[in-house]
Motif scaffolding. Structure first.
Motif, short mmCIF file in Angstrom:
data_model
loop_
_atom_site.label_atom_id
_atom_site.label_comp_id
_atom_site.label_asym_id
_atom_site.label_seq_id
_atom_site.Cartn_x
_atom_site.Cartn_y
_atom_site.Cartn_z
N LYS A 122 0.85 -1.19 0.00
CA LYS A 122 0.00 0.00 0.00
C LYS A 122 0.88 1.24 0.00
CE LYS A 122 -3.59 2.42 2.57
NZ LYS A 122 -4.06 3.07 1.34
N LEU A 123 0.65 2.11 -0.95
CA LEU A 123 1.44 3.33 -1.07
C LEU A 123 0.73 4.49 -0.38
CD1 LEU A 123 2.42 3.08 -4.85
CD2 LEU A 123 3.82 2.44 -2.87
N GLN A 124 1.51 5.28 0.33
CA GLN A 124 0.96 6.49 0.93
C GLN A 124 0.66 7.51 -0.16
OE1 GLN A 124 0.21 6.80 4.24
NE2 GLN A 124 0.79 4.63 4.29
N GLU A 125 -0.38 8.30 0.05
CA GLU A 125 -0.69 9.33 -0.94
C GLU A 125 0.39 10.40 -0.95
OE1 GLU A 125 -5.14 9.95 -2.47
OE2 GLU A 125 -4.47 11.29 -0.89
N PRO A 126 0.84 10.78 -2.13
CA PRO A 126 1.84 11.85 -2.21
C PRO A 126 1.22 13.21 -1.87
CG PRO A 126 1.14 11.19 -4.40
CD PRO A 126 0.49 10.24 -3.45
N LYS A 127 2.02 14.12 -1.46
CA LYS A 127 1.55 15.48 -1.16
C LYS A 127 1.50 16.29 -2.46
CE LYS A 127 3.37 15.41 3.55
NZ LYS A 127 4.28 16.06 4.53
N GLY A 128 0.86 17.43 -2.39
CA GLY A 128 0.79 18.30 -3.58
C GLY A 128 -0.50 18.12 -4.34
N LYS A 129 -0.56 18.75 -5.50
CA LYS A 129 -1.78 18.71 -6.30
C LYS A 129 -2.11 17.29 -6.75
CE LYS A 129 -0.25 21.59 -9.39
NZ LYS A 129 -0.14 22.45 -10.61
N ILE A 130 -3.40 17.03 -6.93
CA ILE A 130 -3.85 15.69 -7.29
C ILE A 130 -3.43 15.37 -8.73
CG2 ILE A 130 -5.84 14.16 -7.53
CD1 ILE A 130 -5.20 15.06 -4.67
N ILE A 131 -2.88 14.15 -8.90
CA ILE A 131 -2.42 13.70 -10.22
C ILE A 131 -3.27 12.51 -10.67
CG2 ILE A 131 -0.50 12.72 -11.54
CD1 ILE A 131 1.39 14.19 -9.60
N PHE A 132 -3.83 12.63 -11.87
CA PHE A 132 -4.59 11.54 -12.49
C PHE A 132 -3.71 10.91 -13.57
CE2 PHE A 132 -7.64 14.56 -10.87
CZ PHE A 132 -8.63 13.78 -10.30
N ALA A 133 -3.58 9.60 -13.53
CA ALA A 133 -2.73 8.91 -14.51
C ALA A 133 -3.54 7.88 -15.30
CB ALA A 133 -1.55 8.22 -13.82
N LEU A 134 -3.39 7.92 -16.61
CA LEU A 134 -3.99 6.93 -17.50
C LEU A 134 -2.85 6.09 -18.06
CD1 LEU A 134 -6.68 7.62 -20.28
CD2 LEU A 134 -4.97 5.81 -20.41
N VAL A 135 -2.79 4.83 -17.66
CA VAL A 135 -1.73 3.92 -18.09
C VAL A 135 -2.33 2.92 -19.08
CG1 VAL A 135 -0.04 2.21 -17.36
CG2 VAL A 135 -0.56 4.16 -15.87
N ALA A 136 -1.92 3.04 -20.35
CA ALA A 136 -2.49 2.17 -21.39
C ALA A 136 -1.75 2.40 -22.69
CB ALA A 136 -3.99 2.45 -21.58
N ARG A 137 -2.05 1.55 -23.69
CA ARG A 137 -1.64 1.85 -25.05
C ARG A 137 -2.41 3.10 -25.50
NH1 ARG A 137 -3.43 -2.63 -28.57
NH2 ARG A 137 -4.96 -2.97 -26.92
N MET A 138 -1.77 3.92 -26.29
CA MET A 138 -2.39 5.18 -26.70
C MET A 138 -3.30 4.98 -27.91
SD MET A 138 -1.34 7.52 -24.54
CE MET A 138 -1.44 6.28 -23.23
N ILE A 139 -4.41 4.26 -27.69
CA ILE A 139 -5.37 4.01 -28.75
C ILE A 139 -6.73 4.60 -28.36
CG2 ILE A 139 -4.17 1.96 -29.60
CD1 ILE A 139 -6.19 0.24 -28.16
N VAL A 140 -7.54 4.91 -29.36
CA VAL A 140 -8.82 5.56 -29.14
C VAL A 140 -9.71 4.76 -28.21
CG1 VAL A 140 -10.98 6.24 -30.28
CG2 VAL A 140 -8.78 6.86 -31.30
N ASP A 141 -9.73 3.43 -28.37
CA ASP A 141 -10.63 2.58 -27.58
C ASP A 141 -10.36 2.65 -26.08
OD1 ASP A 141 -11.63 1.87 -30.00
OD2 ASP A 141 -10.89 -0.19 -30.00
N LYS A 142 -9.18 3.12 -25.69
CA LYS A 142 -8.86 3.26 -24.26
C LYS A 142 -9.42 4.56 -23.67
CE LYS A 142 -6.46 -0.58 -23.99
NZ LYS A 142 -6.97 -1.74 -23.22
N GLY A 143 -10.05 5.37 -24.51
CA GLY A 143 -10.63 6.61 -24.01
C GLY A 143 -9.62 7.75 -23.89
N ILE A 144 -8.56 7.68 -24.68
CA ILE A 144 -7.51 8.71 -24.60
C ILE A 144 -8.08 10.09 -24.95
CG2 ILE A 144 -5.22 9.40 -25.38
CD1 ILE A 144 -5.28 6.71 -23.93
#
Length: 306
Positions: A122-144
């Protein structure tokens, strides 16, 4: 011609190996392996779909014709062999039944690629502004595209957050975004494009929320990893997404192809710290109880013993 020669090679190898069970993973090996098994007289076949892919969701006429041909091949193989289908979610099971590829008793809903939860502390939440990450292949079907537009909306609204895209274009996929386009959006400041990364743990040490606005999934391994680390998840109310996430219980579900719905969900997790942490804690517990590799391996082995 090249594909035909490949099929002949697969048939030759399977004939030489003489397996008691042939387990095919993903669509193309399922098609080639099922055909080869007919010629090689393999006693039992297990076909594991990790997702139904573009062929089953595209409206393109040529792809629809290809789907008809593929379904016909799978029906023929199914009726000639002792065959079990494994799918990652109930929506895919329903689809196989509707397409008359297999009967309900020969389809199992079972995650095939889990996570070793002991390797995901379990990772502790980092400080600072909230970061949203999308980890995937960069294809349209992934909702990029939806992620980029939603990020732009929130930036223009003055929301203090960052939006990361992690992954590379897929040159073999016609819906892939180009590297030039991804770098353009990065330069515009809507998103931060990080490209392909080998150390995904480092991403989740810095980011707060995993986002995957996919049009259809089997069951996303990227989300399983993020959730195992205790990161809150936003994904779509679509096959695969709703299999893993129960809305407002262990994550947030948004509408498919709806950037406004996505933007609203991301804004909520920026302003509501307690909800974000609650969702992260709950999804971590759920993944440990349902998707640990030890649990999944035992179930898969039981299919081999039948």
């Amino acid at each position: 011609f090249r594909e035909f020669m490949l099929l002949l090679q697969v048939i030759r190898i399977i004939k030489a190996e003489k397996p008691d069970i042939l387990n095919n993973f993903t669509l193309k090996p399922i098609i080639y392996g099922s055909i080869a098994a007919l010629f090689a007289k393999v006693p039992r076949i297990i076909n594991t779909f990790l997702g139904m892919g573009t062929i089953f969701i595209s409206n393109n006429v040529l792809i629809k014709l290809l789907k008809v041909f593929i379904c016909l091949l799978l029906r023929i193989s199914y009726h000639c062999k002792n065959m079990l289908f494994i799918v990652q979610n109930n929506d895919d099971k329903k689809l196989l039944i509707e397409l008359k590829i297999a009967k309900e008793n020969d389809i199992v809903v079972q995650c095939s690629v889990g996570v070793k939860t002991e390797e995901f502390p379990k990772l502790q939440e980092p400080k600072g502004k909230i970061i949203f990450a999308l980890v995937a292949r960069m294809i349209v079907d992934k909702g990029i595209n939806e992620f980029i537009i939603a990020s732009k909306l929130l930036k223009e609204k003055g929301i203090e957050a960052e939006f990361w895209l992690v992954g590379e274009p897929d040159k073999q996929n016609r819906t892939s975004l180009s590297l030039d386009k991804l770098q353009y959006y990065h330069q515009q400041g809507y998103v931060r494009y990080l490209g392909f990364q080998t150390n995904i743990k480092k991403i989740w040490q810095q980011a707060h929320v995993a986002v995957l606005p996919s049009y259809r999934e089997g069951l996303s391994h990227a989300l399983l990893e993020a959730g195992a680390y205790g990161r809150a998840i936003i994904t779509t109310d679509a096959p695969g997404g709703r299999e893993l996430i129960k809305d407002k219980n262990n994550g947030l579900l948004v509408k498919v192809k709806d950037h406004k719905s996505l933007a609203n969900a991301m804004e909520l997790l920026v302003v509501d710290n307690s909800l974000r942490k609650k969702l992260g804690n709950q999804i971590r517990q759920d993944i440990a109880g349902l998707y640990d590799t030890a649990i999944i391996q035992n179930k898969i082995i039981s299919f081999y013993k039948v």
